[in-house]
Design an enzyme around this catalytic site. Sequence first.
Site, mmCIF file in Angstrom:
data_model
loop_
_atom_site.group_PDB
_atom_site.id
_atom_site.type_symbol
_atom_site.label_atom_id
_atom_site.label_comp_id
_atom_site.label_asym_id
_atom_site.label_seq_id
_atom_site.Cartn_x
_atom_site.Cartn_y
_atom_site.Cartn_z
ATOM 1 N N ARG A 232 64.884 -10.639 27.973
ATOM 2 C CA ARG A 232 65.147 -11.395 29.197
ATOM 3 C C ARG A 232 63.868 -12.102 29.634
ATOM 4 N NH1 ARG A 232 69.770 -11.043 28.089
ATOM 5 N NH2 ARG A 232 71.433 -10.001 29.255
ATOM 6 N N HIS A 280 68.370 -19.346 24.152
ATOM 7 C CA HIS A 280 69.117 -18.084 24.311
ATOM 8 C C HIS A 280 70.221 -17.963 23.248
ATOM 9 C CE1 HIS A 280 70.171 -14.792 27.464
ATOM 10 N NE2 HIS A 280 70.583 -14.430 26.262
#
Length: 317
Positions: A232, A280
């Site tokens: 993250r 991502h």
Amino acid sequence: MDILIYSPDGKTAPYETSLAEHLREANIRGWQPGDAAPADYLVLWKPNAEVLLPRARLKAIFNLGAGVDGVLGTRGEGAHHLPPGVPLVRLEDAGMADQMAQYVSAAALRYFRRLDVFDAQQAQGQWKFQKPNRLTDFPVAVLGYGTLGAHVAKALKAFGFPVRAWRRSQRGEGMHDSGIELHHGDAGFDACVSGARILVNLLPLTPQTENVLNAHLFAKLAQGAFLINVARGAHLVEDDLLAALDSGQIAGATLDVFRTEPLPADHPFWRAPRVTITPHISALTLRDETVAQIAGKIAALERGEAITGIVDPTRGY
Ligand code: OXD
């Protein structure tokens, strides 16, 4: 049985069709604003508070991803929105572990085989020999040794890297697993990261792990180490990384996750020559595998059997 699906983009139809193929007797619906009707199961990604309001008959909530910070909040602030007593279940592997292993291996081998340096040389039209690295000089530290972390660590080990891994608590295994040196708890953290040439982050995002990739940690790595962050964006103190790249303490970073996604056009990472950015994509949620896993768990719960992947909201994973 009623199953309610929520996605922030509203695109739930493919999941509804696919789940219906596995659970033919279920009534499956996509969430619409105002839907407070009963449901036996919720299947969701990054829910708003309304979706999580107490709902009659609710037996379990399935997260459409491995990380549950989108439900619990970065600092666990969302935990109290969870209907009491209803288990939150995260995705386990479902095709993500192989993707993660491919992505991290590709990034690690790129640094080890100096392809990043050859890329830079090519941009300058330079044909120049570079002394090869030795695997023994390239210890890799993997932070996070759950389903994904263990798979990644084993893939790196198969390429011959000396691999160490860290996880918060010991789960029965000893100090080694498949040739991987394991470390646990606060006491084991420094031993895992000290002198590492590559640092791979696969930690869950919790109040304890937010900002863990910081100057203090970078200083413990080998001079000229590489960072691969596939967990993250909030794990990383971005200014500390930029400073470590400037000083040479970090020689390159491959980043798949960011505090703000999409990464804003004016973000300095776009212009940092030794930062590689991907949007991502290191491990995508694969619909077929995901739906098969969730449907299998729903069927198990209906038979009164135990399932794996239940999140401890106080731990955050
Ligand atoms: C996940 C993700 O947590 O896609 O699965 O980031």
